[in-house]
Design a protein around this motif. Structure first.
Motif, PDB file in Angstrom:
ATOM      1  N   VAL A 195       0.879  -1.284   0.003  1.00 27.97           N
ATOM      2  CA  VAL A 195      -0.149   0.038   0.021  1.00 27.97           C
ATOM      3  C   VAL A 195       0.852   1.198  -0.039  1.00 27.97           C
ATOM      4  N   ALA A 208      -2.717   0.659  -4.517  1.00 31.58           N
ATOM      5  CA  ALA A 208      -2.182  -0.611  -3.697  1.00 31.58           C
ATOM      6  C   ALA A 208      -1.916  -1.563  -4.748  1.00 31.58           C
ATOM      7  N   GLY A 232      -5.901  -3.776   2.113  1.00 33.87           N
ATOM      8  CA  GLY A 232      -5.650  -2.542   1.060  1.00 33.87           C
ATOM      9  C   GLY A 232      -6.321  -1.509   1.364  1.00 33.87           C
TER      10      GLY A 232
END
Length: 299
Positions: A195, A208, A232
């Motif tokens: 991320v 991400a 994420g």
């Protein structure tokens, strides 16, 4: 199950989606066949032991508002892993609240070893999951093959040459050491998500990249989609106390639970702000958790 919540300092390029599953290979290598057999045994062993549940929790997994608030703080405000010279444990350092403030556009990309049937089925699964996440968070989240900012890469042992350049394109700031490690993940690393955040004091999520092994059997692969996409969105850590939850390394649950939906809803509650510390957020987190469990209305 997964090494998730890995963070990168540099924004991930919003490169156009590339469909790598145009010409699947006709014969898997011995290495790919061996690892596919290994994960089939892993899934079978876990399910025989009553793990990888798909029921979302039930009467045997009650939780209170205090438990929900505690679990939210642990999975939101602490880092599980970092991206440095190696992909390594982050030591549990505290972090600021981070989430997306722009629409999330999820694109699936498959290595050449993935059959068109599996790719099509998995695209449908992830599209439906994105719709569910949008409902839970009240944030725009959808599957999209255009201008994606959340890439889900499904690769196998035989896809390395096709995927190396793509990883380098999506992760322009990654070191050669980390790129090499992504290409040769250890067996106990089923999947991961990297991320990219903006700098504090507004550490919003910029993009991400999730990586999922193509050799996983159906349930393990689906579990990876649920865990890595959910992490994420900003729930980057795992906690041994979170139950019923996929944010726990015990593999009890394979798919997102009602408890996890509450965590995601809390994360995107407008009363919480990107950049808040755990101490700043705690009074609001306690209040929102009471609302989620109905304890606030009962008092």
């Amino acid at each position: 199950m997964a090494l998730a919540g890995v963070t990168a300092c540099q924004p991930i390029a919003l490169a156009p989606t590339v469909d790598l599953a145009i010409a699947p290979t006709t014969q898997a290598s011995a290495a790919s066949q061996e690892i596919r057999t290994y994960y089939q045994r892993v899934e079978s062993d876990l399910t025989v032991r009553g793990l990888l549940r798909i029921d979302g929790g039930g009467p045997d997994t009650p939780y209170t508002s205090a438990m929900l608030a505690r679990n939210f703080e642990r999975v939101t405000f602490f880092d599980e892993h970092t991206l440095g010279a190696r992909l390594e444990s982050g030591g549990g350092q505290q972090r600021l609240l981070s989430r997306w403030d722009q629409p999330v556009r999820i694109a699936m990309e498959f290595g050449p070893s993935v059959s068109p049937d599996v790719a099509g089925s998995d695209r449908d699964l992830v599209a439906a999951f994105a719709t569910r996440l949008a409902r839970v968070t009240d944030h725009p989240i959808a599957a999209s093959r255009f201008r994606a900012n959340f890439h889900v890469m499904v690769m196998g042992e035989d896809d390395r040459s096709a995927m190396r350049a793509r990883f380098a394109e999506l992760l322009p700031g990654i070191s050669a050491t980390n790129l090499a490690r992504l290409m040769v993940m250890p067996k106990d690393m089923h999947c991961l998500v990297i991320v990219s955040h903006a700098e504090a004091p507004n550490p919003r999520i910029l993009s991400a990249v999730a990586i999922v092994r193509a050799e996983h059997p159906d349930l393990l692969r689906r579990a990876c989609y649920h865990e890595e996409i959910a992490q994420g969105l900003g729930l980057v850590n795992d906690s041994p106390y979170a139950r019923p939850s996929i944010f726990n390394d015990d593999d009890e649950f394979a798919l997102l639970t009602s408890h996890d939906e509450a965590l995601l809803s809390m994360l995107y509650d407008p009363r919480l702000r990107i950049g808040m510390s755990a101490d700043e957020a705690r009074p609001l987190v306690i209040q929102i958790a009471r609302e989620k469990t109905g304890e606030d209305a009962a008092t």
